[in-house]
Design a protein around this motif. Structure first.
Motif, short mmCIF file in Angstrom:
data_model
loop_
_atom_site.label_atom_id
_atom_site.label_comp_id
_atom_site.label_asym_id
_atom_site.label_seq_id
_atom_site.Cartn_x
_atom_site.Cartn_y
_atom_site.Cartn_z
N THR A 67 85.06 66.94 63.27
CA THR A 67 86.07 67.87 62.81
C THR A 67 86.23 67.74 61.30
O THR A 67 85.74 66.80 60.67
N ASN A 68 86.91 68.70 60.72
CA ASN A 68 87.17 68.64 59.29
C ASN A 68 87.88 67.34 58.91
O ASN A 68 87.59 66.72 57.88
N GLU A 69 88.80 66.93 59.75
CA GLU A 69 89.56 65.72 59.47
C GLU A 69 88.65 64.49 59.47
O GLU A 69 88.77 63.62 58.60
N GLU A 70 87.73 64.44 60.43
CA GLU A 70 86.81 63.31 60.49
C GLU A 70 85.90 63.26 59.26
O GLU A 70 85.67 62.20 58.69
N ASN A 71 85.38 64.41 58.88
CA ASN A 71 84.53 64.46 57.69
C ASN A 71 85.30 64.10 56.43
O ASN A 71 84.79 63.40 55.56
N LEU A 72 86.52 64.60 56.36
CA LEU A 72 87.35 64.31 55.19
C LEU A 72 87.68 62.82 55.11
O LEU A 72 87.64 62.22 54.03
N ASN A 73 87.97 62.21 56.24
CA ASN A 73 88.25 60.77 56.26
C ASN A 73 87.02 59.96 55.85
O ASN A 73 87.14 58.95 55.14
N PHE A 74 85.85 60.40 56.31
CA PHE A 74 84.61 59.72 55.90
C PHE A 74 84.44 59.77 54.39
O PHE A 74 84.12 58.77 53.74
N ILE A 75 84.64 60.95 53.81
CA ILE A 75 84.45 61.13 52.37
C ILE A 75 85.49 60.32 51.58
O ILE A 75 85.17 59.69 50.57
N LYS A 76 86.73 60.32 52.07
CA LYS A 76 87.78 59.59 51.37
C LYS A 76 87.58 58.08 51.42
O LYS A 76 87.99 57.36 50.50
N SER A 77 86.95 57.59 52.47
CA SER A 77 86.75 56.15 52.62
C SER A 77 85.41 55.68 52.06
O SER A 77 85.14 54.48 52.02
N TYR A 78 84.57 56.62 51.62
CA TYR A 78 83.23 56.24 51.16
C TYR A 78 83.27 55.42 49.87
O TYR A 78 84.03 55.71 48.94
N LYS A 79 82.42 54.42 49.83
CA LYS A 79 82.20 53.62 48.64
C LYS A 79 80.77 53.11 48.68
O LYS A 79 80.33 52.59 49.71
N PRO A 80 79.99 53.26 47.59
CA PRO A 80 78.61 52.77 47.60
C PRO A 80 78.54 51.29 47.94
O PRO A 80 79.31 50.48 47.40
N GLN A 81 77.64 50.93 48.84
CA GLN A 81 77.50 49.54 49.23
C GLN A 81 76.74 48.72 48.20
O GLN A 81 76.93 47.50 48.10
N ASN A 82 75.89 49.37 47.45
CA ASN A 82 75.13 48.69 46.40
C ASN A 82 76.04 48.40 45.21
O ASN A 82 76.58 49.32 44.60
N ASN A 83 76.19 47.14 44.86
CA ASN A 83 77.10 46.76 43.79
C ASN A 83 76.65 47.24 42.42
O ASN A 83 77.44 47.25 41.46
N ASP A 84 75.37 47.63 42.30
CA ASP A 84 74.87 48.12 41.02
C ASP A 84 75.17 49.60 40.81
O ASP A 84 74.85 50.16 39.77
N VAL A 85 75.74 50.23 41.82
CA VAL A 85 76.05 51.66 41.73
C VAL A 85 77.55 51.87 41.85
O VAL A 85 78.16 51.56 42.87
N GLU A 86 78.14 52.41 40.80
CA GLU A 86 79.57 52.72 40.84
C GLU A 86 79.81 54.09 41.44
O GLU A 86 80.77 54.31 42.17
N ASN A 87 78.91 55.03 41.12
CA ASN A 87 79.05 56.39 41.62
C ASN A 87 77.73 56.92 42.14
O ASN A 87 76.69 56.77 41.49
N LEU A 88 77.76 57.54 43.30
CA LEU A 88 76.59 58.21 43.84
C LEU A 88 76.43 59.52 43.07
O LEU A 88 77.37 60.31 42.97
#
Length: 285
Positions: free
Chosen positions: A28-49
Motif C-alpha cells: 500500500t502507499n503507507e507501506e511504501n512511504l514507511n519504507f522510504i522514510k525508514s531507509y538509510k544506506p547500509q554502506n557507511n561510505d555512502v551518506e546519500n544514495l
C-alpha cells in the motif's frame, strides 16, 4: 492503436503486469512511504544514495523530482523549475536535489537532474558518463558539443563513493515512445551501455500517462489496466533493452493543487524500486 480501457482478468493482469501487479497489490502507499522514510544506506561510505535522471527534452525529469517531493511532503511543490512550452531543455545545469524529511534533516537520497537530450544539441553523452563516475560537480553548465575536461573547474578528479551515481533512471513520455528520434535513442542507449559496464542498475519511468491514454486521464486508477500503456512499456523495453519489470508508469503533479493517493501510488512504487536497486548496487561494491 487507440487507447483502450479494457479491464483484464486476474490471469491476464498477472501475465502481462506481474511486477506492477504484485507491487501495487501487496504494498500500500503507507507501506511504501514507511519504507522510504525508514531507509538509510547500509554502506557507511555512502551518506546519500544518488539517483541520476536522463532522457529527452520535456520528458518530465524535473517534474518527477517535484512530484516525489510533493508525495513525501504531502503538498504540491514546485522547487525544481520546469517549462511547458520550450522545445529546448529548460534545465541548464547539472543539479542535485535533496528533500527535507523534517526541518533539520533530509531524506538520504539525492536526485541529479540533467539537461535533456536533443537530436543535435542538449546534454553531452560523455558528460553523463563522467557524471555516472562522480566526476561532474553540481552547478556544471553543459555546453552542447563540448565535453567536460579534467582541467575544468567543474571536474571532480577524486570522486568519493558518495559522489558516484548508484541508480540510473531514464525518463520518457508515454505518448512519445513511438516518435522518439533515432539520434536520441542512440544517446540513451550509449548511456545505458556505459552504466552497464559500471554495474549501475537502470530503471525507467514513462510519464504523462494521462496524456497518452484518455481513460487514464479520466481515472488514474486505470494506469495498469490500459492495453495502450502496456504496449508502450513493451516498445520502450525493446528500444532500450530495459526489462519490463524495471519500467514504471507515473503521472507527475502538474496541474493539481493538492496531492491524492491515486497519483501518489505509482510514484511511491517507482521511488521504492529506485532505492532498492541503488542499495543493492552500493552493497555489492
Amino acid at each position: 492503436m487507440s487507447c483502450h480501457n479494457v479491464v483484464y482478468s486476474v490471469i491476464k493482469i498477472v501475465h502481462d503486469f506481474i511486477p506492477m501487479f504484485f507491487l501495487s497489490l501487496k504494498r500500500t502507499n503507507e507501506e511504501n512511504l514507511n519504507f522510504i522514510k525508514s531507509y538509510k544506506p547500509q554502506n557507511n561510505d555512502v551518506e546519500n544514495l544518488r539517483i541520476l535522471l536522463h532522457g529527452p527534452v520535456g520528458a518530465g525529469k524535473s517534474s518527477f523530482i517535484n512530484s516525489v517531493e510533493s508525495v513525501l511532503l504531502g503538498r504540491v511543490t514546485g522547487r525544481v523549475m520546469t517549462d511547458t512550452i520550450s522545445a529546448n531543455s529548460f534545465t541548464k545545469k547539472y543539479k542535485a536535489f535533496k528533500i527535507h524529511k523534517d526541518p533539520k534533516s533530509f531524506y538520504p537520497f539525492i536526485f541529479n537532474d540533467t539537461m535533456g537530450f536533443e537530436q543535435r544539441n542538449g546534454m553531452n553523452v560523455e558528460d553523463i558518463k563522467l557524471a555516472l563516475m562522480g566526476h561532474v560537480t553540481e552547478g556544471y553548465k553543459p555546453i552542447p558539443g563540448v565535453q567536460l575536461k579534467e582541467s575544468d573547474q567543474e571536474y571532480n578528479s577524486c570522486p568519493s563513493l558518495d559522489d558516484k551515481v548508484h541508480a540510473l533512471v531514464c525518463v520518457m513520455p508515454a505518448d512519445l515512445v513511438s516518435l522518439i528520434s533515432d539520434e536520441v535513442v542512440k544517446k540513451m542507449r550509449d548511456v545505458r551501455l556505459a552504466a552497464s559496464d559500471m554495474g549501475i542498475p537502470q530503471l525507467a519511468i514513462l510519464t504523462k500517462v494521462d496524456e497518452a491514454c484518455p481513460e487514464v486521464k479520466n481515472n488514474i486508477k486505470n494506469v495498469y489496466e490500459s492495453i495502450y500503456l502496456k504496449e508502450q512499456v513493451d516498445k520502450f523495453s525493446l528500444i532500450l533493452g530495459i526489462p519490463q519489470n524495471c519500467i514504471f508508469l507515473v503521472k507527475n503533479y502538474e496541474s493539481e493543487l493538492q496531492t491524492n493517493e491515486d497519483i501518489n501510488g505509482p510514484i511511491l512504487i517507482a521511488l521504492r524500486q529506485m532505492i532498492v536497486y541503488g542499495e543493492d548496487f552500493i552493497n555489492n561494491l
